[in-house]
Design a protein around this motif. Structure first.
Motif, PDB file in Angstrom:
ATOM      1  N   TYR A  78       0.828  -1.197   0.000  1.00  0.00           N
ATOM      2  CA  TYR A  78       0.000   0.000   0.000  1.00  0.00           C
ATOM      3  C   TYR A  78       0.870   1.258   0.000  1.00  0.00           C
ATOM      4  CZ  TYR A  78      -3.773   3.197   1.231  1.00  0.00           C
ATOM      5  OH  TYR A  78      -4.672   4.230   1.250  1.00  0.00           O
ATOM      6  N   ASP A  79       1.983   1.236   0.728  1.00  0.00           N
ATOM      7  CA  ASP A  79       2.910   2.371   0.726  1.00  0.00           C
ATOM      8  C   ASP A  79       3.467   2.623  -0.674  1.00  0.00           C
ATOM      9  OD1 ASP A  79       2.598   2.929   3.410  1.00  0.00           O
ATOM     10  OD2 ASP A  79       4.341   1.757   4.019  1.00  0.00           O
ATOM     11  N   GLU A  80       3.793   1.554  -1.377  1.00  0.00           N
ATOM     12  CA  GLU A  80       4.291   1.701  -2.742  1.00  0.00           C
ATOM     13  C   GLU A  80       3.216   2.305  -3.642  1.00  0.00           C
ATOM     14  OE1 GLU A  80       7.561  -1.864  -3.180  1.00  0.00           O
ATOM     15  OE2 GLU A  80       5.443  -2.405  -3.262  1.00  0.00           O
ATOM     16  N   TYR A  87       9.646  -0.075  -3.867  1.00  0.00           N
ATOM     17  CA  TYR A  87      10.804   0.124  -2.990  1.00  0.00           C
ATOM     18  C   TYR A  87      12.107   0.086  -3.787  1.00  0.00           C
ATOM     19  CZ  TYR A  87       7.842  -0.301   1.121  1.00  0.00           C
ATOM     20  OH  TYR A  87       6.878  -0.100   2.071  1.00  0.00           O
ATOM     21  N   ASP A  88      12.166  -0.805  -4.778  1.00  0.00           N
ATOM     22  CA  ASP A  88      13.374  -0.872  -5.611  1.00  0.00           C
ATOM     23  C   ASP A  88      13.590   0.437  -6.349  1.00  0.00           C
ATOM     24  OD1 ASP A  88      13.929  -3.415  -4.765  1.00  0.00           O
ATOM     25  OD2 ASP A  88      13.091  -4.395  -6.551  1.00  0.00           O
ATOM     26  N   GLU A  89      12.524   1.038  -6.832  1.00  0.00           N
ATOM     27  CA  GLU A  89      12.648   2.328  -7.511  1.00  0.00           C
ATOM     28  C   GLU A  89      13.044   3.428  -6.527  1.00  0.00           C
ATOM     29  OE1 GLU A  89       9.364   1.716 -11.070  1.00  0.00           O
ATOM     30  OE2 GLU A  89       8.717   2.545  -9.157  1.00  0.00           O
ATOM     31  N   MET A  90      12.506   3.364  -5.302  1.00  0.00           N
ATOM     32  CA  MET A  90      12.823   4.377  -4.280  1.00  0.00           C
ATOM     33  C   MET A  90      14.286   4.331  -3.873  1.00  0.00           C
ATOM     34  SD  MET A  90       9.690   4.349  -1.590  1.00  0.00           S
ATOM     35  CE  MET A  90       8.308   3.370  -2.091  1.00  0.00           C
ATOM     36  N   THR A  91      14.822   3.117  -3.753  1.00  0.00           N
ATOM     37  CA  THR A  91      16.188   2.961  -3.260  1.00  0.00           C
ATOM     38  C   THR A  91      17.217   2.934  -4.380  1.00  0.00           C
ATOM     39  OG1 THR A  91      15.975   0.557  -3.276  1.00  0.00           O
ATOM     40  CG2 THR A  91      15.434   1.697  -1.213  1.00  0.00           C
ATOM     41  N   GLY A  92      16.760   2.882  -5.611  1.00  0.00           N
ATOM     42  CA  GLY A  92      17.684   2.864  -6.733  1.00  0.00           C
ATOM     43  C   GLY A  92      18.251   1.498  -7.039  1.00  0.00           C
ATOM     44  N   GLN A  93      17.718   0.454  -6.407  1.00  0.00           N
ATOM     45  CA  GLN A  93      18.248  -0.894  -6.635  1.00  0.00           C
ATOM     46  C   GLN A  93      17.979  -1.407  -8.038  1.00  0.00           C
ATOM     47  OE1 GLN A  93      16.713  -3.414  -3.573  1.00  0.00           O
ATOM     48  NE2 GLN A  93      18.055  -2.567  -2.010  1.00  0.00           N
ATOM     49  N   ASP A  94      16.977  -0.854  -8.696  1.00  0.00           N
ATOM     50  CA  ASP A  94      16.680  -1.332 -10.043  1.00  0.00           C
ATOM     51  C   ASP A  94      17.529  -0.635 -11.104  1.00  0.00           C
ATOM     52  OD1 ASP A  94      15.496   1.144  -9.808  1.00  0.00           O
ATOM     53  OD2 ASP A  94      13.689   0.593 -10.919  1.00  0.00           O
TER      54      ASP A  94
END
Length: 107
Positions: A78-80, A87-94
């Protein structure tokens, strides 16, 4: 499925909701609704139904059931959904390519 599919499904569901919404009440629901009408002293049944939807939504979010259902169906939380990114987009992991473990130590 992902965030885009969830956004599409929410938009589609929102546009499909008729105003007013017709409800078929079973005996138990009718009895409970009558009790709530008497307790709150209101003649506006739609207000009580709106409160019920708000309560169900809040409980679903607070208990984590919303995230559980979203993760299973759309692989997001729900946060996403609220932030519009995973979360991957938020943290740059992707942004980084996957490691090739077989070639990692080759010179």
């Amino acid at each position: 499925m992902g965030l885009d599919e969830l956004n599409d499904d929410v938009t589609k569901a929102y546009s499909n909701l008729d105003d007013p919404v017709e409800l078929d009440l079973d005996r138990e629901t009718r009895t409970e609704l009558a009790m709530l009408v008497a307790v709150f002293g209101t003649d506006d049944v739609s207000e009580l139904i709106q409160r019920g939807v708000h309560q169900l939504f809040r409980t679903t979010v607070d208990t984590g059931d919303m995230d559980f259902q979203l993760r299973g169906a759309y692989d997001v939380t729900y946060d996403e959904y609220l932030s519009g990114m995973t979360y991957d987009e938020m943290t740059g992991q992707d942004q980084y390519p996957q490691r090739d473990d077989e070639r990692r130590y080759q010179m």
